[in-house]
Design a protein around this motif. Structure first.
Motif, PDB file in Angstrom:
ATOM      1  N   ASP A  92      18.483  34.046  17.058  1.00  9.88           N
ATOM      2  CA  ASP A  92      19.388  35.189  17.156  1.00  9.88           C
ATOM      3  C   ASP A  92      20.642  34.985  16.315  1.00  9.88           C
ATOM      4  OD1 ASP A  92      20.036  33.142  18.990  1.00  9.88           O
ATOM      5  OD2 ASP A  92      21.272  34.513  20.163  1.00  9.88           O
ATOM      6  N   VAL A  93      21.009  33.708  16.073  1.00  3.34           N
ATOM      7  CA  VAL A  93      22.150  33.422  15.194  1.00  3.34           C
ATOM      8  C   VAL A  93      21.795  33.810  13.757  1.00  3.34           C
ATOM      9  CG1 VAL A  93      23.616  31.611  14.229  1.00  3.34           C
ATOM     10  CG2 VAL A  93      23.055  31.601  16.676  1.00  3.34           C
ATOM     11  N   PHE A  94      20.612  33.415  13.316  1.00  4.29           N
ATOM     12  CA  PHE A  94      20.189  33.755  11.956  1.00  4.29           C
ATOM     13  C   PHE A  94      20.015  35.261  11.804  1.00  4.29           C
ATOM     14  CE2 PHE A  94      19.271  29.261  11.869  1.00  4.29           C
ATOM     15  CZ  PHE A  94      19.578  28.919  10.559  1.00  4.29           C
ATOM     16  N   ALA A  96      21.798  37.465  13.408  1.00  4.83           N
ATOM     17  CA  ALA A  96      23.165  37.985  13.317  1.00  4.83           C
ATOM     18  C   ALA A  96      23.747  37.769  11.931  1.00  4.83           C
ATOM     19  CB  ALA A  96      24.044  37.322  14.382  1.00  4.83           C
ATOM     20  N   LEU A  97      23.459  36.610  11.331  1.00 12.59           N
ATOM     21  CA  LEU A  97      23.916  36.366   9.961  1.00 12.59           C
ATOM     22  C   LEU A  97      23.304  37.393   9.015  1.00 12.59           C
ATOM     23  CD1 LEU A  97      23.662  32.466   9.749  1.00 12.59           C
ATOM     24  CD2 LEU A  97      25.764  33.811   9.708  1.00 12.59           C
ATOM     25  N   ARG A  98      22.018  37.641   9.174  1.00 13.85           N
ATOM     26  CA  ARG A  98      21.324  38.595   8.306  1.00 13.85           C
ATOM     27  C   ARG A  98      21.894  40.001   8.454  1.00 13.85           C
ATOM     28  NH1 ARG A  98      16.898  41.933   8.733  1.00 13.85           N
ATOM     29  NH2 ARG A  98      16.609  41.374  10.917  1.00 13.85           N
ATOM     30  N   GLU A  99      22.188  40.399   9.688  1.00 11.82           N
ATOM     31  CA  GLU A  99      22.604  41.783   9.942  1.00 11.82           C
ATOM     32  C   GLU A  99      24.104  42.006   9.796  1.00 11.82           C
ATOM     33  OE1 GLU A  99      21.086  42.553  13.840  1.00 11.82           O
ATOM     34  OE2 GLU A  99      19.013  42.837  13.148  1.00 11.82           O
ATOM     35  N   GLN A 100      24.928  40.987  10.114  1.00 13.55           N
ATOM     36  CA  GLN A 100      26.374  41.194  10.156  1.00 13.55           C
ATOM     37  C   GLN A 100      27.136  40.522   9.014  1.00 13.55           C
ATOM     38  OE1 GLN A 100      28.104  40.919  14.249  1.00 13.55           O
ATOM     39  NE2 GLN A 100      26.049  40.278  14.866  1.00 13.55           N
ATOM     40  N   VAL A 101      26.559  39.463   8.444  1.00  9.33           N
ATOM     41  CA  VAL A 101      27.265  38.711   7.398  1.00  9.33           C
ATOM     42  C   VAL A 101      26.704  39.011   6.014  1.00  9.33           C
ATOM     43  CG1 VAL A 101      27.832  36.396   6.557  1.00  9.33           C
ATOM     44  CG2 VAL A 101      27.903  36.894   9.024  1.00  9.33           C
ATOM     45  N   PHE A 102      25.387  39.039   5.878  1.00  8.89           N
ATOM     46  CA  PHE A 102      24.788  39.258   4.562  1.00  8.89           C
ATOM     47  C   PHE A 102      25.252  40.549   3.893  1.00  8.89           C
ATOM     48  CE2 PHE A 102      20.739  36.420   4.874  1.00  8.89           C
ATOM     49  CZ  PHE A 102      21.536  35.334   5.149  1.00  8.89           C
ATOM     50  N   CYS A 253      30.228  29.754  10.676  1.00  6.20           N
ATOM     51  CA  CYS A 253      29.214  29.788  11.732  1.00  6.20           C
ATOM     52  C   CYS A 253      29.088  28.406  12.343  1.00  6.20           C
ATOM     53  CB  CYS A 253      27.871  30.243  11.163  1.00  6.20           C
ATOM     54  SG  CYS A 253      26.556  30.366  12.405  1.00  6.20           S
ATOM     55  N   LEU A 254      29.339  28.320  13.649  1.00  5.34           N
ATOM     56  CA  LEU A 254      29.257  27.058  14.380  1.00  5.34           C
ATOM     57  C   LEU A 254      28.024  27.055  15.275  1.00  5.34           C
ATOM     58  CD1 LEU A 254      33.005  26.714  15.469  1.00  5.34           C
ATOM     59  CD2 LEU A 254      31.892  25.711  13.454  1.00  5.34           C
ATOM     60  N   GLY A 255      27.791  25.925  15.958  1.00  7.25           N
ATOM     61  CA  GLY A 255      26.681  25.824  16.889  1.00  7.25           C
ATOM     62  C   GLY A 255      26.964  26.603  18.160  1.00  7.25           C
ATOM     63  N   ALA A 274      31.220  36.504  18.763  1.00  7.60           N
ATOM     64  CA  ALA A 274      31.686  35.324  19.504  1.00  7.60           C
ATOM     65  C   ALA A 274      30.549  34.625  20.232  1.00  7.60           C
ATOM     66  CB  ALA A 274      32.775  35.729  20.496  1.00  7.60           C
ATOM     67  N   ALA A 275      29.595  35.377  20.766  1.00  3.20           N
ATOM     68  CA  ALA A 275      28.484  34.784  21.507  1.00  3.20           C
ATOM     69  C   ALA A 275      27.640  33.895  20.608  1.00  3.20           C
ATOM     70  CB  ALA A 275      27.621  35.873  22.130  1.00  3.20           C
ATOM     71  N   ARG A 276      27.546  34.250  19.345  1.00  3.03           N
ATOM     72  CA  ARG A 276      26.742  33.482  18.400  1.00  3.03           C
ATOM     73  C   ARG A 276      27.601  32.607  17.499  1.00  3.03           C
ATOM     74  NH1 ARG A 276      24.767  38.129  19.847  1.00  3.03           N
ATOM     75  NH2 ARG A 276      22.589  38.247  20.529  1.00  3.03           N
ATOM     76  N   ARG A 277      28.873  32.507  17.831  1.00  5.34           N
ATOM     77  CA  ARG A 277      29.825  31.604  17.167  1.00  5.34           C
ATOM     78  C   ARG A 277      29.949  31.889  15.669  1.00  5.34           C
ATOM     79  NH1 ARG A 277      29.969  31.261  22.109  1.00  5.34           N
ATOM     80  NH2 ARG A 277      30.166  29.313  23.254  1.00  5.34           N
ATOM     81  N   ILE A 278      30.080  33.159  15.341  1.00  6.70           N
ATOM     82  CA  ILE A 278      30.313  33.553  13.954  1.00  6.70           C
ATOM     83  C   ILE A 278      31.715  34.131  13.856  1.00  6.70           C
ATOM     84  CG2 ILE A 278      29.554  35.022  12.042  1.00  6.70           C
ATOM     85  CD1 ILE A 278      26.758  35.014  13.296  1.00  6.70           C
TER      86      ILE A 278
END
Length: 289
Positions: A92-94, A96-102, A253-255, A274-278
């Motif tokens: 779910d972190v990856f 979130a990166l794909r949907e919110q950061v990329f 992005c943290l653990g 925040a839940a996914r530490r981004i």
């Protein structure tokens, strides 16, 4: 346990603590690797595991080998570091990166990503796959760093046990992968080898978060499940290092077990998820364009 037995156990533990302190000091003085600011409980556990793995009756025996056997250092670093990961770990972190950061990274003509503490490289290749599928990989440079040379060598090879492939395939799909993970590796015997094309924009390099300075100017820094092994002061130093490495508006992005909540650096970042530490470096900071 009798009072005498309790006292003897306490004495043994105290002596063991002294031995561990001397071992860590020897590692720093003899080889320049500083573990003095690692979380004490975690460091103690790993040193004792190292002693057990190398059939040392005492930690002092480890120290003797560390001081007098040059070939022993890589084994010590392998034992003290924590190169444990998996592809698309916490999918779910990856996602979130794909949907919110990329989508934000797509606005840059050139994208720099720093994967700090890359261990055996699984998360590096995970990121490369998702960047490839998002059409961003051709203009992305990934800097994958670790202080453990053995882990870096493993990461560069990109060869892993085939038994992991089933879990990793599920993680990939949960992370929003648009193909199948098998498209990105070849299998032979009991191993899988990731496609060489995933390495074309990856630079693997030695970097020590404890002693080294800013590594690159990054749009995204990932450092997952590393800070949990650091003391509070070392966590603060590392977070400041990441802050100083990021462009203005860059992402961190943290653990999932790590957080900025109680760190002085928290004021420098705005939570993205925040839940996914981004997190994102705030515009009020003196970041770089």
């Amino acid at each position: 346990m009798s009072k005498a037995a309790s006292k003897a156990k306490a004495t043994d533990t105290a002596l063991e603590d002294i031995e561990i302190e001397l071992f860590v000091r020897a590692l720093k003085l003899r080889h320049g690797y500083d573990f003095t600011q690692y979380a004490p409980a975690s460091l103690r556990r790993r040193v004792l595991q190292l002693a057990h793995a190398h059939h040392a009756d005492t930690v002092s025996a480890l120290t003797t080998r560390l001081l007098h056997e040059p070939d022993f250092l890589p084994l010590v670093l392998e034992g003290l570091s924590v190169p444990v990961s998996e592809m698309f770990r916490d999918p779910d972190v990856f996602k979130a990166l794909r949907e919110q950061v990329f989508p934000v990274l797509a606005s840059y003509p050139q994208i720099n990503v720093w994967q700090a503490g890359c261990a055996h490289g699984q998360e590096v290749y995970s990121l490369a796959i998702l960047l490839e599928e998002a059409g961003l990989y051709e203009r992305t440079q990934i800097y994958a760093t670790d202080f453990n040379e053995a882990a870096l060598k493993h990461a560069q090879e990109g060869i892993y046990p085939a038994k992991e492939a089933q879990l990793w395939s599920r993680n990939y799909l949960a992370a929003g992968g648009s193909h199948t993970l098998a498209d990105y590796y070849s299998a032979r015997y009991e191993l899988i080898k990731l496609d060489q094309r995933l390495r074309r924009n990856v630079i693997f390099a030695n970097h020590n978060l404890v002693t080294d300075e800013v590594f690159c100017e990054a749009h995204l820094v990932l450092c997952r499940n590393v800070l949990i092994y650091f003391s509070d002061p070392l966590q603060d130093r590392t977070l400041a290092l990441f802050r100083d490495s990021l462009v203005r508006g860059g992402f961190l992005c943290l653990g999932t077990r790590e957080s900025l909540d109680f760190a002085p650096s928290a004021t420098d970042f705005t939570p993205v998820d925040a839940a996914r530490r981004i997190y994102r470096l705030g515009s009020r900071n003196a970041g770089k364009e």
